[in-house]
Motif scaffolding. Sequence first.
Motif, PDB file in Angstrom:
ATOM      1  N   ALA A 181       9.354  -1.425   6.385  1.00 56.97           N
ATOM      2  CA  ALA A 181       9.004  -1.517   7.375  1.00 56.97           C
ATOM      3  C   ALA A 181       9.132  -3.246   7.781  1.00 56.97           C
ATOM      4  N   GLY A 182       8.767  -3.825   6.721  1.00 58.18           N
ATOM      5  CA  GLY A 182       9.214  -5.094   7.350  1.00 58.18           C
ATOM      6  C   GLY A 182       7.492  -5.764   7.260  1.00 58.18           C
ATOM      7  N   ASN A 183       6.775  -5.160   7.353  1.00 58.01           N
ATOM      8  CA  ASN A 183       5.610  -5.129   7.420  1.00 58.01           C
ATOM      9  C   ASN A 183       4.692  -6.106   6.377  1.00 58.01           C
ATOM     10  N   ASP A 184       4.363  -6.634   6.268  1.00 57.84           N
ATOM     11  CA  ASP A 184       3.264  -7.351   4.906  1.00 57.84           C
ATOM     12  C   ASP A 184       2.218  -6.437   4.355  1.00 57.84           C
ATOM     13  N   PRO A 185       2.477  -6.895   2.607  1.00 57.66           N
ATOM     14  CA  PRO A 185       1.557  -6.551   2.113  1.00 57.66           C
ATOM     15  C   PRO A 185       0.160  -6.131   2.211  1.00 57.66           C
ATOM     16  N   PHE A 186      -0.708  -7.018   2.890  1.00 55.73           N
ATOM     17  CA  PHE A 186      -1.575  -7.430   3.411  1.00 55.73           C
ATOM     18  C   PHE A 186      -2.906  -6.314   4.163  1.00 55.73           C
ATOM     19  N   VAL A 187      -3.781  -5.454   3.520  1.00 60.66           N
ATOM     20  CA  VAL A 187      -4.158  -4.693   4.172  1.00 60.66           C
ATOM     21  C   VAL A 187      -5.763  -4.940   4.033  1.00 60.66           C
ATOM     22  N   VAL A 188      -6.720  -4.476   5.402  1.00 66.37           N
ATOM     23  CA  VAL A 188      -8.178  -5.251   5.262  1.00 66.37           C
ATOM     24  C   VAL A 188      -8.900  -4.143   5.538  1.00 66.37           C
ATOM     25  N   VAL A 189      -9.428  -3.346   4.757  1.00 67.44           N
ATOM     26  CA  VAL A 189     -10.007  -2.287   5.109  1.00 67.44           C
ATOM     27  C   VAL A 189     -12.112  -2.449   5.337  1.00 67.44           C
ATOM     28  N   TYR A 213      -5.619  -3.606   9.406  1.00 69.26           N
ATOM     29  CA  TYR A 213      -7.039  -3.366   8.788  1.00 69.26           C
ATOM     30  C   TYR A 213      -7.095  -1.666   9.660  1.00 69.26           C
ATOM     31  N   ALA A 214      -8.284  -0.807   8.720  1.00 70.62           N
ATOM     32  CA  ALA A 214      -8.777   0.156   9.128  1.00 70.62           C
ATOM     33  C   ALA A 214      -9.826   0.140   9.378  1.00 70.62           C
ATOM     34  N   LEU A 215     -10.613   0.485   9.509  1.00 73.27           N
ATOM     35  CA  LEU A 215     -12.159   0.470  10.107  1.00 73.27           C
ATOM     36  C   LEU A 215     -12.517   1.604   9.392  1.00 73.27           C
ATOM     37  N   VAL A 216     -13.055   1.881   8.215  1.00 71.78           N
ATOM     38  CA  VAL A 216     -13.546   3.441   7.988  1.00 71.78           C
ATOM     39  C   VAL A 216     -15.492   3.350   7.758  1.00 71.78           C
ATOM     40  N   ASP A 217     -15.866   4.287   8.278  1.00 73.24           N
ATOM     41  CA  ASP A 217     -17.200   4.142   8.456  1.00 73.24           C
ATOM     42  C   ASP A 217     -17.691   5.119   7.214  1.00 73.24           C
ATOM     43  N   VAL A 262      -5.802  -5.174  -0.933  1.00 71.75           N
ATOM     44  CA  VAL A 262      -6.345  -4.498  -0.509  1.00 71.75           C
ATOM     45  C   VAL A 262      -7.436  -5.270   0.010  1.00 71.75           C
ATOM     46  N   LEU A 263      -7.997  -5.897   0.887  1.00 68.73           N
ATOM     47  CA  LEU A 263      -9.662  -6.401   1.043  1.00 68.73           C
ATOM     48  C   LEU A 263     -10.071  -5.791   1.909  1.00 68.73           C
ATOM     49  N   THR A 264     -11.728  -5.577   0.408  1.00 68.59           N
ATOM     50  CA  THR A 264     -12.721  -4.858   1.212  1.00 68.59           C
ATOM     51  C   THR A 264     -13.430  -5.365   1.548  1.00 68.59           C
ATOM     52  N   ILE A 265     -14.620  -5.131   2.941  1.00 67.02           N
ATOM     53  CA  ILE A 265     -15.075  -5.485   3.709  1.00 67.02           C
ATOM     54  C   ILE A 265     -16.398  -4.810   4.133  1.00 67.02           C
TER      55      ILE A 265
END
Length: 194
Positions: free
Chosen positions: A136-144, A171-175, A79-82
């Motif tokens: 499912a064939g998705n890349d493991p990279f996730v951005v939060v 990516y996920a938008l977490v407030d 995860v890359l957390t921004i």
Amino acid sequence: MAEIVDAGGGHGKGDGKVRAKKMSTRVDMTPMVDLGFLLITFFMLATTMSKPTSMTLNVPDKQEDKKEQQTEPLKASKVLTIFMGRNNDIWYLDGVAADDDNAEAALKKTTYGTGIRDVVFQSKTRINSQNPKDEAGNDPFVVVLKPTPVSTYRNMVDILDEMAITKSKRYALVDELTESEKKLLGDRVVPQPE
């Protein structure tokens, strides 16, 4: 149309002088005004008005059953957390959780545009090369993406644009910030008293 009107003069009797006739010209402007309105009407009808543009935002599919699907928790190494801070600053953690011991040293600062774009590309390359794709064939990279109380709406739009530019699909938008993230970021995300 232009008209030539006889102004008279030059034929007086007895003065013996020959004078040239004085002609005055008068230009009728009505056809020119008509042509102007025709051109304005033509260009108004022939041009295309600018259409409002909108950003596409992907949301999860509607689930038929109300039960939550059990998924394995995300590993912080994938995860890359921004964090969007004040004054258009971006703080990020690349592959490190906020409650990790070395999170303080791993927290880095960058800017919008090429700064965050380079960070996303580097993180995506590193994570995708070290981890296999899921079932499912998705890349493991996730951005939060985490907007903070001091960030602006424009910051959120800019970071969503960067997700589209870098073609980041997950990516996920977490407030909300967790307690460990609030402690880590400290006064960087506390609103200034006015």
